[in-house]
Design an enzyme around this catalytic site. Structure first.
Site, PDB file in Angstrom:
ATOM      1  N   ASN A 154      13.835  -0.792   3.174  1.00 18.80           N
ATOM      2  CA  ASN A 154      12.796   0.090   3.720  1.00 18.80           C
ATOM      3  C   ASN A 154      13.470   1.235   4.462  1.00 18.80           C
ATOM      4  OD1 ASN A 154      10.106   0.832   4.690  1.00 18.80           O
ATOM      5  ND2 ASN A 154      10.769   0.055   6.689  1.00 18.80           N
TER       6      ASN A 154
ATOM      7  N   ASP B 256      10.164  -4.204  10.462  1.00 18.67           N
ATOM      8  CA  ASP B 256      11.242  -3.257  10.760  1.00 18.67           C
ATOM      9  C   ASP B 256      12.411  -3.913  11.495  1.00 18.67           C
ATOM     10  OD1 ASP B 256       9.687  -1.215   9.611  1.00 18.67           O
ATOM     11  OD2 ASP B 256       8.703  -0.770  11.519  1.00 18.67           O
TER      12      ASP B 256
ATOM     13  N   HIS C 184      12.922   3.709   7.603  1.00 15.49           N
ATOM     14  CA  HIS C 184      12.109   3.754   8.818  1.00 15.49           C
ATOM     15  C   HIS C 184      12.590   4.910   9.693  1.00 15.49           C
ATOM     16  CE1 HIS C 184       9.602   2.297  12.053  1.00 15.49           C
ATOM     17  NE2 HIS C 184      10.617   2.488  12.866  1.00 15.49           N
TER      18      HIS C 184
ATOM     19  N   SER D 291      16.613   4.883   9.791  1.00 16.86           N
ATOM     20  CA  SER D 291      17.386   3.704   9.398  1.00 16.86           C
ATOM     21  C   SER D 291      16.905   3.226   8.045  1.00 16.86           C
ATOM     22  CB  SER D 291      17.179   2.561  10.397  1.00 16.86           C
ATOM     23  OG  SER D 291      17.410   2.976  11.726  1.00 16.86           O
TER      24      SER D 291
HETATM   25  C1  GRF Z   1       9.066   8.696   6.083  1.00 12.92           C
HETATM   26  O1  GRF Z   1       9.177   9.300   7.323  1.00 12.92           O
HETATM   27  C2  GRF Z   1       9.621   7.304   6.119  1.00 12.92           C
HETATM   28  O2  GRF Z   1      10.718   7.169   6.969  1.00 12.92           O
HETATM   29  C3  GRF Z   1       8.468   6.527   6.672  1.00 12.92           C
HETATM   30  O3  GRF Z   1       7.325   7.116   6.102  1.00 12.92           O
HETATM   31  C4  GRF Z   1       7.610   8.461   5.741  1.00 12.92           C
HETATM   32  C5  GRF Z   1       7.351   8.590   4.290  1.00 12.92           C
HETATM   33  O4  GRF Z   1       7.430   9.904   3.856  1.00 12.92           O
HETATM   34  N1  GRF Z   1       8.621   5.125   6.412  1.00 12.92           N
HETATM   35  P1  GRF Z   1       7.310  10.250   2.319  1.00 12.92           P
HETATM   36  O5  GRF Z   1       6.020   9.636   1.811  1.00 12.92           O
HETATM   37  O6  GRF Z   1       8.515   9.658   1.625  1.00 12.92           O
HETATM   38  O7  GRF Z   1       7.297  11.727   2.242  1.00 12.92           O
END
Ligand code: GRF
Length: 215
Positions: free
Chosen positions: A112, A150, A114, A141
């Protein structure tokens, strides 16, 4: 050396899909020796599904409302994913909590991204929380997904400075390209190394090591 076989990727996304787009572009350019098998979403109107469709990548919306329970949705989702035999399942803005049972079964091959320097700020509103805490830097991360939210072993992080006058929106905007680079680098590591986790630690070739740090 990269293995001859391309890494088989599945992406789970609920929103905009900019991380998905970054992975697709790295795959197309040959930077990632990988193929994107499909994109799954829990939201019908996810931008990620449009990005997949525009690139003729299989996109699949699975409607959570069509299932009686979280577990039933998760089983349906992962039955489809398992049928594709992916090497790596990438949660890129997937906003749904997955049940512990399903996560435990997939945990060595599910990551994932995050937007915080974990273990700081699991969950939502990470940019605002970093600002409220008066942090001087922020980041993102990539971690293995485990049943706790997370909380899985971090594979790599990227950092950016917090500037005077930043708000959550400016911070998010500045972090996003760094996130994209981080995710592509992390996925690349699955080709080059035998990456896994055990006892709460990142393992490379079976040896515990700290997360990679980028700026
Ligand atoms: C990103 O900031 C990611 O870190 C978080 O959700 C957002 C997703 O953005 N988990 P996108 O849909 O990839 O533009």
């Amino acid at each position: 050396m990269a293995s001859a076989r391309r890494l088989r990727l599945v992406v789970l996304a609920s929103g905009r899909g900019s991380n998905l787009a970054a992975l697709m572009s790295a795959t197309r350019s040959g930077r990632l020796h990988a193929e994107l098998l499909a994109v799954f979403s829990d939201r019908a109107n996810a931008g990620a599904l449009e990005i997949a469709a525009a690139a003729a990548v299989a996109g699949r919306w699975i409607n959570p409302k069509a299932f009686d329970s979280r577990l039933a949705f998760d089983h349906a989702l992962f039955a489809e994913i398992d049928a594709l035999t992916p090497d790596l399942i990438i949660c890129a803005g997937f906003m749904r909590i997955l049940s512990a049972e399903v996560v435990a079964a997939q945990s060595q091959r599910m990551i994932n991204i995050h937007p915080s320097l974990l273990p700081k700020y699991p969950g939502l509103h990470t940019h605002q929380r970093a600002l409220d805490a008066g942090d001087s830097e922020h980041g993102a991360s990539v971690h293995f997904v485990i049943p706790a939210l997370d909380a899985g072993p971090v594979i790599a992080q990227t950092r950016i400075p917090i500037h005077h006058g930043d708000d959550a929106a400016t911070l998010a905007t500045r972090l996003l390209p760094a996130e994209h680079e981080l995710l592509v680098r992390c996925v690349g590591k699955f080709n080059q190394h035998r990456i896994g986790h055990g006892h709460g630690q990142l393992l490379v070739d079976g040896q515990a090591r700290p997360a990679w740090q980028y700026r």
